[in-house]
Design a protein around this motif. Sequence first.
Motif, PDB file in Angstrom:
ATOM      1  N   SER A  64       0.806  -1.229   0.000  1.00 10.88           N
ATOM      2  CA  SER A  64       0.000   0.000   0.000  1.00 10.88           C
ATOM      3  C   SER A  64       0.831   1.267   0.000  1.00 10.88           C
ATOM      4  O   SER A  64       0.271   2.359   0.041  1.00 10.88           O
ATOM      5  CB  SER A  64      -0.913   0.007   1.246  1.00 10.88           C
ATOM      6  N   ILE A  65       2.154   1.145  -0.034  1.00 11.19           N
ATOM      7  CA  ILE A  65       2.997   2.333   0.121  1.00 11.19           C
ATOM      8  C   ILE A  65       4.034   2.434  -0.985  1.00 11.19           C
ATOM      9  O   ILE A  65       4.363   1.461  -1.664  1.00 11.19           O
ATOM     10  CB  ILE A  65       3.732   2.334   1.484  1.00 11.19           C
ATOM     11  N   GLY A  66       4.554   3.636  -1.137  1.00 14.66           N
ATOM     12  CA  GLY A  66       5.748   3.889  -1.923  1.00 14.66           C
ATOM     13  C   GLY A  66       6.757   4.553  -1.013  1.00 14.66           C
ATOM     14  O   GLY A  66       6.390   5.298  -0.095  1.00 14.66           O
ATOM     15  N   LEU A  67       8.039   4.292  -1.244  1.00 15.37           N
ATOM     16  CA  LEU A  67       9.088   4.828  -0.387  1.00 15.37           C
ATOM     17  C   LEU A  67      10.257   5.310  -1.223  1.00 15.37           C
ATOM     18  O   LEU A  67      10.764   4.573  -2.074  1.00 15.37           O
ATOM     19  CB  LEU A  67       9.576   3.763   0.603  1.00 15.37           C
ATOM     20  N   SER A  68      10.672   6.535  -0.968  1.00 13.29           N
ATOM     21  CA  SER A  68      11.927   7.056  -1.513  1.00 13.29           C
ATOM     22  C   SER A  68      12.790   7.447  -0.333  1.00 13.29           C
ATOM     23  O   SER A  68      12.475   8.392   0.395  1.00 13.29           O
ATOM     24  CB  SER A  68      11.666   8.276  -2.412  1.00 13.29           C
ATOM     25  N   LEU A 127       7.104   5.815  -7.603  1.00 11.98           N
ATOM     26  CA  LEU A 127       5.782   6.222  -8.091  1.00 11.98           C
ATOM     27  C   LEU A 127       5.242   5.305  -9.183  1.00 11.98           C
ATOM     28  O   LEU A 127       4.228   5.617  -9.798  1.00 11.98           O
ATOM     29  CB  LEU A 127       5.858   7.658  -8.632  1.00 11.98           C
ATOM     30  N   VAL A 128       5.902   4.171  -9.410  1.00 15.17           N
ATOM     31  CA  VAL A 128       5.495   3.294 -10.512  1.00 15.17           C
ATOM     32  C   VAL A 128       4.037   2.876 -10.389  1.00 15.17           C
ATOM     33  O   VAL A 128       3.310   2.835 -11.377  1.00 15.17           O
ATOM     34  CB  VAL A 128       6.425   2.060 -10.581  1.00 15.17           C
ATOM     35  N   VAL A 129       3.585   2.552  -9.186  1.00 15.33           N
ATOM     36  CA  VAL A 129       2.215   2.050  -9.035  1.00 15.33           C
ATOM     37  C   VAL A 129       1.275   3.063  -8.397  1.00 15.33           C
ATOM     38  O   VAL A 129       0.168   2.719  -8.009  1.00 15.33           O
ATOM     39  CB  VAL A 129       2.194   0.748  -8.207  1.00 15.33           C
ATOM     40  N   VAL A 173      10.748  -2.643 -11.457  1.00 16.36           N
ATOM     41  CA  VAL A 173       9.909  -2.311 -10.305  1.00 16.36           C
ATOM     42  C   VAL A 173       8.444  -2.576 -10.634  1.00 16.36           C
ATOM     43  O   VAL A 173       7.691  -3.139  -9.824  1.00 16.36           O
ATOM     44  CB  VAL A 173      10.122  -0.846  -9.877  1.00 16.36           C
ATOM     45  N   GLY A 174       8.013  -2.201 -11.834  1.00 18.37           N
ATOM     46  CA  GLY A 174       6.632  -2.445 -12.228  1.00 18.37           C
ATOM     47  C   GLY A 174       6.285  -3.921 -12.205  1.00 18.37           C
ATOM     48  O   GLY A 174       5.214  -4.318 -11.731  1.00 18.37           O
ATOM     49  N   GLN A 175       7.189  -4.780 -12.689  1.00 18.34           N
ATOM     50  CA  GLN A 175       6.904  -6.206 -12.711  1.00 18.34           C
ATOM     51  C   GLN A 175       6.985  -6.831 -11.315  1.00 18.34           C
ATOM     52  O   GLN A 175       6.284  -7.799 -11.026  1.00 18.34           O
ATOM     53  CB  GLN A 175       7.837  -6.909 -13.691  1.00 18.34           C
ATOM     54  N   LEU A 176       7.824  -6.269 -10.443  1.00 14.51           N
ATOM     55  CA  LEU A 176       7.821  -6.726  -9.047  1.00 14.51           C
ATOM     56  C   LEU A 176       6.478  -6.429  -8.382  1.00 14.51           C
ATOM     57  O   LEU A 176       6.053  -7.136  -7.472  1.00 14.51           O
ATOM     58  CB  LEU A 176       8.962  -6.063  -8.273  1.00 14.51           C
TER      59      LEU A 176
END
Length: 353
Positions: free
Chosen positions: A78-82, A150-152, A101-104
């Motif tokens: 549910s999160i994105g992290l930079s 931000l991919v997803v 990253v998108g395929q992961l």
Amino acid sequence: MPGAIYAEGLVKTFGEVRALDGVDIDVPEGTVLGLLGPNGAGKTTTVRVLTTLIRPDSGRAEVAGIDVVKHPNAVRRSIGLSGQFAAIDDLLTGRENLQMVGQLYQLSANDARRRAGELLERFNLADAADRIAKTYSGGMRRRLDLAAALVVSPPVMFMDEPTTGLDPRNRQQLWQVIQELVAGGTTLLLTTQYLEEADHLADTIAVVDHGKVIARGTSDQLKEQTGGEVIEVVVHDREHATTAEEVLRNLGDGDPVFTEHTRRFSVPVAGGAKLLAEVIRELDTRGVEIDDIGLRRPTLDDVFISLTGHATEEEPAGETDQDDAKDSKGSKGSKDAKGRRSGSKAAARKEAS
């Protein structure tokens, strides 16, 4: 009802270092919390707890309504992290990094490729998309790392000092991206050393020092706590400094502060523009020539100095950096985690091919 990011009484120690000492956070959905504080205050440790990278010793936390200790995998979905340092694969191109990253995240190969192209354009990396990442400059690596987060388009984002190393143009561009994300409903926790950034982006600000939240509120509310307005005067000649200081002491609400190399006085005042006009008249009457004069409200810099006794970039005297202490004590675990992540990347590349 708790917000999209919620923490209560978080405690985390590393040996004798108490990195978190009862941190409370509540970030409503679709808003930005700026987490500010000096080096070693506990900002990065807070982010690592909330993103499931480390477990708290006590307290509880929820992200998107999910307990970070009980259900860490669900939180990660549910999160994105930079983080503070770019986490990209140097042996892949920029495009391959984003597709991986998108395929992961289980996007199809076509969707991952399309999303990678969109983000490369958005972060001005399209011309370098097919170069391997180890040839990228520091700023380009930072932008690629942010694009990967931000991919997803996750509902909750964590950005730990995201614009460090970016030039002013790219920093402004990232601010625009953040504003677009939040306008679309994303909740963001942002740590930063740039007070202008917090002023520009954050709906609310929490000031952290010695592992505790010592103040919170909007930027305006925190500035109001610091006091009233300030008059600043730059005298033309240092020989007039004594006279100028006397005028400002008589009309101001405190002792004037003089900065020698800039010939600048600053003094807290009450009375606004009316008092400013009076100061100008008195200086003119006394024969003090000035290069500049102005009235300003307190800045977030003033807030920091008032609350913590030092500016954001300074490390409190006698303290070790709590985040550095954590890294040194947990370095073996960090390497293991990187190894596992590298294995996942290799698997994703194999699957993509």
